[in-house]
Design a protein around this motif. Structure first.
Motif, PDB file in Angstrom:
ATOM      1  N   ASP A 228      17.452  16.007  38.286  1.00 23.26           N
ATOM      2  CA  ASP A 228      18.905  16.222  38.262  1.00 23.26           C
ATOM      3  C   ASP A 228      19.219  17.541  37.572  1.00 23.26           C
ATOM      4  N   ILE A 229      20.309  18.190  38.014  1.00 20.52           N
ATOM      5  CA  ILE A 229      20.829  19.398  37.371  1.00 20.52           C
ATOM      6  C   ILE A 229      22.339  19.223  37.201  1.00 20.52           C
ATOM      7  N   PHE A 230      22.832  19.512  35.984  1.00 20.14           N
ATOM      8  CA  PHE A 230      24.262  19.422  35.718  1.00 20.14           C
ATOM      9  C   PHE A 230      24.747  20.715  35.076  1.00 20.14           C
ATOM     10  N   VAL A 231      25.958  21.123  35.431  1.00 22.52           N
ATOM     11  CA  VAL A 231      26.636  22.246  34.776  1.00 22.52           C
ATOM     12  C   VAL A 231      27.903  21.684  34.139  1.00 22.52           C
ATOM     13  N   LEU A 232      27.971  21.733  32.785  1.00 19.19           N
ATOM     14  CA  LEU A 232      29.047  21.068  32.059  1.00 19.19           C
ATOM     15  C   LEU A 232      29.855  22.043  31.219  1.00 19.19           C
ATOM     16  N   LYS A 233      31.116  21.694  31.008  1.00 17.08           N
ATOM     17  CA  LYS A 233      31.951  22.389  30.031  1.00 17.08           C
ATOM     18  C   LYS A 233      31.495  22.015  28.616  1.00 17.08           C
ATOM     19  N   ASP A 234      31.979  22.770  27.625  1.00 17.95           N
ATOM     20  CA  ASP A 234      31.677  22.444  26.231  1.00 17.95           C
ATOM     21  C   ASP A 234      32.533  21.258  25.798  1.00 17.95           C
ATOM     22  N   ASP A 235      32.078  20.078  26.180  1.00 23.56           N
ATOM     23  CA  ASP A 235      32.809  18.852  25.867  1.00 23.56           C
ATOM     24  C   ASP A 235      31.807  17.860  25.280  1.00 23.56           C
ATOM     25  N   GLU A 236      32.003  17.520  24.026  1.00 20.94           N
ATOM     26  CA  GLU A 236      31.033  16.678  23.318  1.00 20.94           C
ATOM     27  C   GLU A 236      30.849  15.326  23.988  1.00 20.94           C
ATOM     28  N   ASP A 237      31.931  14.672  24.352  1.00 19.67           N
ATOM     29  CA  ASP A 237      31.832  13.349  24.975  1.00 19.67           C
ATOM     30  C   ASP A 237      31.133  13.416  26.327  1.00 19.67           C
ATOM     31  N   LEU A 238      31.479  14.446  27.120  1.00 22.62           N
ATOM     32  CA  LEU A 238      30.872  14.605  28.437  1.00 22.62           C
ATOM     33  C   LEU A 238      29.372  14.871  28.307  1.00 22.62           C
ATOM     34  N   LEU A 239      29.007  15.716  27.359  1.00 20.62           N
ATOM     35  CA  LEU A 239      27.584  16.007  27.146  1.00 20.62           C
ATOM     36  C   LEU A 239      26.842  14.749  26.705  1.00 20.62           C
ATOM     37  N   ARG A 240      27.451  13.987  25.791  1.00 20.41           N
ATOM     38  CA  ARG A 240      26.814  12.770  25.284  1.00 20.41           C
ATOM     39  C   ARG A 240      26.540  11.785  26.426  1.00 20.41           C
TER      40      ARG A 240
END
Length: 409
Positions: A228-240
């Motif tokens: 899997d590959i993900f591109v995320l914003k700097d969001d603590e909950d989303l990263l967790r």
């Protein structure tokens, strides 16, 4: 701002190995047609001699070598041809002194013959006569039984990377199915408000995600399967939540970006909160790549990695820590490094292992290592580099002409 407490590179490698050295790697049986690039999980020992008979390596005439001792361009030796042996045919022909047999490349040598004269040095005359204009020695242009491979010989060692020539050897031995290691599963997550996927339009202030696909290519070359590959914003909950889901099916989860001590650098906090025993390294004595994070979750048996956001740093750290780890697990020999002379004086960073991306240039039978000068976030630092070399943390630097060993990307 809280300062990083750095570990030496060797110490981080040791910590990682103490965790993974008891991992039981999964294996699978595959056909050799699908095996290129895979890592062998068992020794290959031959069960037969290769070749199983004495054969010719050229088209020509099988002879008794002493009959050709006086042969030359001006005074040939005349022999009697008693037959023909084609490639792939068993033969019961036998020659005596003064006789020869026409033979094809790969043909089985007749009894009594101990060499083959190439067809270029022969000429037919009459019904069965052959003029030989070149002498040969015993064993010339022939391969004897087990000269190539002997029964019981170790051909490929456990941990060997299967190359095209490996597949060819296995084919010659009649081995069509082999046991290889299954790749370790890896999820890659790129973080940053400024990051967009490569296929999306680029807005002012944004940059395209470089790390995900670059790390994917580097990892897959070395025995990982990127699931899997993900591109995320700097969001603590989303990263967790993304990391927690990845831990359920990944041996390793690599997060690039957010690993230093800035306001939005949340990776260490997230990785430590969702794992147990948690983060055991946050900061490594290496340049580039100091803000490296490594954590472990015992419950899911997952290594969690926080890589620097800069592409060069991320690739160097992944190679030095995790490509080295998987090769050690699979008992893969370290790839050859290229000796080269640096083209300029170079300073090092006291107390840090310093890595220099370089371009290799041919020079008088050897190589020159031309450092790629540039910040670790620049794309051109990747594009121009063939590999990198490391300067020990206790080394004061290098002078032009000093020899280094370059590890290829």
């Amino acid at each position: 701002m809280k300062l990083l407490k750095v570990d030496e590179v060797e110490r981080v490698q040791e910590k990682i190995w103490n965790i993974v050295n008891n991992w039981n790697l999964n294996t699978e049986i595959i056909n050799i047609s699908e095996a290129s690039g895979r890592i062998l999980a068992h020794d290959i020992i031959t069960k037969e001699d290769i070749p199983g008979f004495t054969r010719s390596t050229v088209d020509g005439y099988a002879v008794f070598s002493k009959d050709t001792a006086a042969a030359g361009d001006s005074i040939p030796v005349f022999l009697k041809n008693i037959g023909v042996i084609e490639m792939g045919q068993a033969s019961d022909l036998e020659i005596i002194s003064g006789q020869c047999v026409e033979i094809s490349t790969g043909g089985m040598l007749p009894k009594g013959a101990n060499g083959v004269v190439m067809v270029e040095y022969t000429e037919n005359f009459g019904e069965d006569g052959v003029a030989v204009s070149s002498s040969i020695s015993e064993g010339e242009n022939v391969v004897y039984p087990n000269e190539d491979v002997s029964k019981g010989q170790l051909i490929l060692r456990k941990g060997s990377k299967l190359l095209p020539q490996s597949i060819g050897v296995l084919s010659a031995l009649g081995i069509t199915e082999i046991k290889v290691y299954k790749p370790l599963s890896l999820t890659i997550i790129s973080t940053g408000d400024e990051i967009v996927s490569p296929e999306k339009p680029l807005e002012l202030g944004k940059v395209r995600d470089i790390n995900s696909l670059a790390l994917k290519a580097l990892a897959e070359k070395n025995g990982y399967s990127v699931i899997d590959i993900f591109v995320l914003k700097d969001d603590e909950d989303l990263l967790r939540e993304t990391v927690k889901k990845a831990m359920e099916k990944s041996d390793l989860v690599a997060v690039s970006g957010g690993s230093s001590q800035g306001k939005k650098d949340i990776t260490a906090k997230v990785l430590d909160n969702i794992s147990s025993p948690g983060v055991f390294t946050h900061g490594m004595a290496i340049k580039p790549g100091k803000p490296t994070i490594v954590a472990y979750d015992e419950n899911s048996k997952t290594l969690l990695i926080g890589l620097p956001g800069h592409p060069v740093s991320a690739m160097l750290v992944f190679d030095i820590l995790f490509n080295k780890m998987i090769k050690k697990l699979m008992e893969v020999e370290e790839e050859l490094e290229i000796p080269a002379k640096v083209t300029t004086n170079l300073a090092s960073s006291p107390g840090k292992t310093t890595c220099w991306p370089v371009k290799l240039l041919k020079d008088k039978g050897g190589y020159l290592a031309k450092p790629i000068f540039g910040k670790s976030g620049l794309i051109t630092s990747l594009l121009g580099a063939d590999g990198y070399f490391s300067v020990n943390r206790n080394h004061e630097g290098l002078e032009k002409g000093d020899e280094v060993w370059v590890k290829l990307f």
